[in-house]
Scaffold this active site. Structure first.
Site, PDB file in Angstrom:
ATOM      1  NE  ARG A  14      48.802  32.795  54.854  1.00 38.78           N
ATOM      2  CZ  ARG A  14      48.321  33.984  55.182  1.00 38.78           C
ATOM      3  NH1 ARG A  14      48.869  35.072  54.654  1.00 38.78           N
ATOM      4  NH2 ARG A  14      47.320  34.103  56.014  1.00 38.78           N
ATOM      5  NE  ARG A  51      39.754  37.287  56.189  1.00 34.53           N
ATOM      6  CZ  ARG A  51      40.967  37.818  56.244  1.00 34.53           C
ATOM      7  NH1 ARG A  51      41.135  39.091  55.914  1.00 34.53           N
ATOM      8  NH2 ARG A  51      42.006  37.087  56.600  1.00 34.53           N
ATOM      9  CE  LYS A 192      45.956  32.342  60.418  1.00 39.88           C
ATOM     10  NZ  LYS A 192      45.281  33.022  59.277  1.00 39.88           N
ATOM     11  CB  THR A 250      51.689  39.525  61.774  1.00 36.69           C
ATOM     12  OG1 THR A 250      50.727  38.489  61.594  1.00 36.69           O
ATOM     13  CG2 THR A 250      50.995  40.867  61.613  1.00 36.69           C
TER      14      THR A 250
END
Length: 315
Positions: A14, A51, A192, A250
Site C-alpha cells: 500500500r 492536511r 475508507k 492504524t
C-alpha cells in the site's frame, strides 16, 4: 507500507498518495512489481482529507502557544502553516477543537482573521508536513471528486495499480463518482470508513466497494476514541454480511516503530481483529518510518498464523 493477510504474510503493498512525488510513486510501483510479481498494489488518493502542505519549517510548540493555520500557500511553516483546503478558514470559528496527526496533537480555535486561523495548543508537539487535520465539529462542503483526485486516478491507471483507496467515504454516490473515472475494469475500489458519515451509511458504502478499510486514526478523532473498537466490530459484522473484505489499519504494532517487541495489548488487538473477521491487517508507520520493519512484518505474520491455527482447531 505493507498489508498482511491474516496468517499469510505480506499479500499487498500500500502506498499513500498524500506523501512523496508522482515520480517516487512511479518508481516504487515499478520496483514492487519487478521484485514481488503478483503482489497487488493499493494506492490511496488524497481525496477530501485536509492536511498540512509540505513545509520548509515544521514548527514546535508548547501547551498554550498560539500558532496560525492558513489557506495562503505562500507560507512555509516558519510563521504560518498552510493547509491544502482553500476554504478551510470559512468553516472555522472560535471554540472549535482541531486535531492533527491522528489525534496526537490537539488545538482550540482562538480567532479567525481573513485566511488565517489562530489556534491554541492543548499539548506540546511538532506540526509536521502532510499531517492530517481533523475538525469533528465542522461539516465541510467539498466536491466528491477534486481536480487532484482526477489527476491521481489517471496516474493510478497509467501505472497499473490494482486498487485505489478513497478517503472519508460517506455514500455510495462518492464511490460511484470515483468509478466513473475508471477505464480499467480490473481496478478495484477500497473505501475508507473513518468518520461519522461513513458509519451512518456503512451498509451502502460496503455494497458499492470492492473492499473497505477501517482507518482507526481518523475514525478515533472524528468520532470517539473510546468507541473505536465498537465501531470496528460493527463494520466487520456488516462487511461479513455482504462478503466484502475488510482492512484494519492504524497502530497495529505502533510500539515496534521504536522497539523490537510489541506490547501484549497490541497482540491482543490484532488477534481480536482477525477473530472478528478482518481479512487484511495493515502496517503503516511500522514499515514506513519504523526502526524494525522486517521484525514488525514477521511478528504480524506469526500472530496471524497462530490465530488461524486456533480457528482451524476450533472448527
Amino acid at each position: 507500507m505493507l498489508l498482511a493477510l491474516a496468517g499469510a504474510g505480506m499479500t499487498m503493498a500500500r502506498l499513500n498518495g498524500s506523501h512523496n512525488t508522482s515520480e517516487w510513486h512511479r518508481r516504487t510501483i515499478r520496483l514492487i512489481k519487478e521484485t514481488l510479481p503478483g503482489i497487488p498494489v493499493l494506492l490511496d488518493i488524497p481525496g477530501r482529507k485536509i492536511r498540512t502542505i509540505p513545509l520548509v519549517h515544521e514548527p514546535a510548540f508548547r501547551t498554550g502557544d498560539v500558532i496560525i493555520l492558513t489557506t495562503d500557500r505562500q507560507h512555509d511553516g516558519s510563521i504560518k502553516i498552510p493547509v491544502n483546503f482553500d476554504q478551510f478558514h470559512e468553516f472555522m470559528m472560535p471554540g472549535l477543537e482541531i486535531h492533527a496527526d491522528d489525534g496526537h496533537l490537539s488545538f482550540t480555535v482562538e480567532k479567525v482573521c481573513g485566511r488565517d486561523v489562530h489556534i491554541r495548543a492543548n499539548v506540546d508537539g511538532v506540526l509536521r508536513s502532510r499531517k492530517g487535520v481533523n475538525v469533528p465539529q465542522a461539516r465541510f462542503e467539498r466536491p466528491l471528486v477534486t481536480k487532484h483526485d482526477r489527476e491521481m486516478m489517471a496516474f493510478v491507471q497509467e501505472n497499473d495499480v490494482d486498487f485505489v483507496g478513497i478517503s472519508f467515504v460517506e455514500s455510495a454516490e462518492h464511490v460511484a463518482a470515483i468509478r466513473d473515472l475508471i477505464t480499467q475494469e480490473r481496478l478495484g475500489v477500497v473505501s475508507k470508513l473513518e468518520n461519522q458519515g461513513g458509519l451512518d451509511h456503512m451498509d451502502e458504502v460496503i455494497a458499492a466497494s470492492n473492499m473497505v478499510m477501517i482507518d482507526r486514526g481518523d475514525l478515533a478523532v472524528e468520532t470517539s476514541p473510546e468507541l473505536v473498537c465498537i465501531f470496528q466490530k460493527r463494520i466487520l459484522t456488516a462487511a461479513q454480511r455482504q462478503k466484502t473484505p475488510v482492512i484494519v489499519a492504524t497502530e497495529l504494532l505502533n510500539t515496534m516503530i521504536e522497539h523490537p517487541y510489541p506490547t501484549k495489548a497490541e497482540i491482543s488487538d490484532i488477534t481480536n481483529a482477525i477473530l472478528d473477521g478482518a481479512r487484511f491487517l495493515m502496517l503503516s508507520g511500522e514499515t514506513a518510518i519504523g526502526s524494525y520493519p522486517v521484525e514488525a512484518t514477521s511478528r504480524l505474520q506469526r500472530i496471524g498464523q497462530a490465530v488461524s491455527t486456533y480457528i482451524h482447531q476450533r472448527s
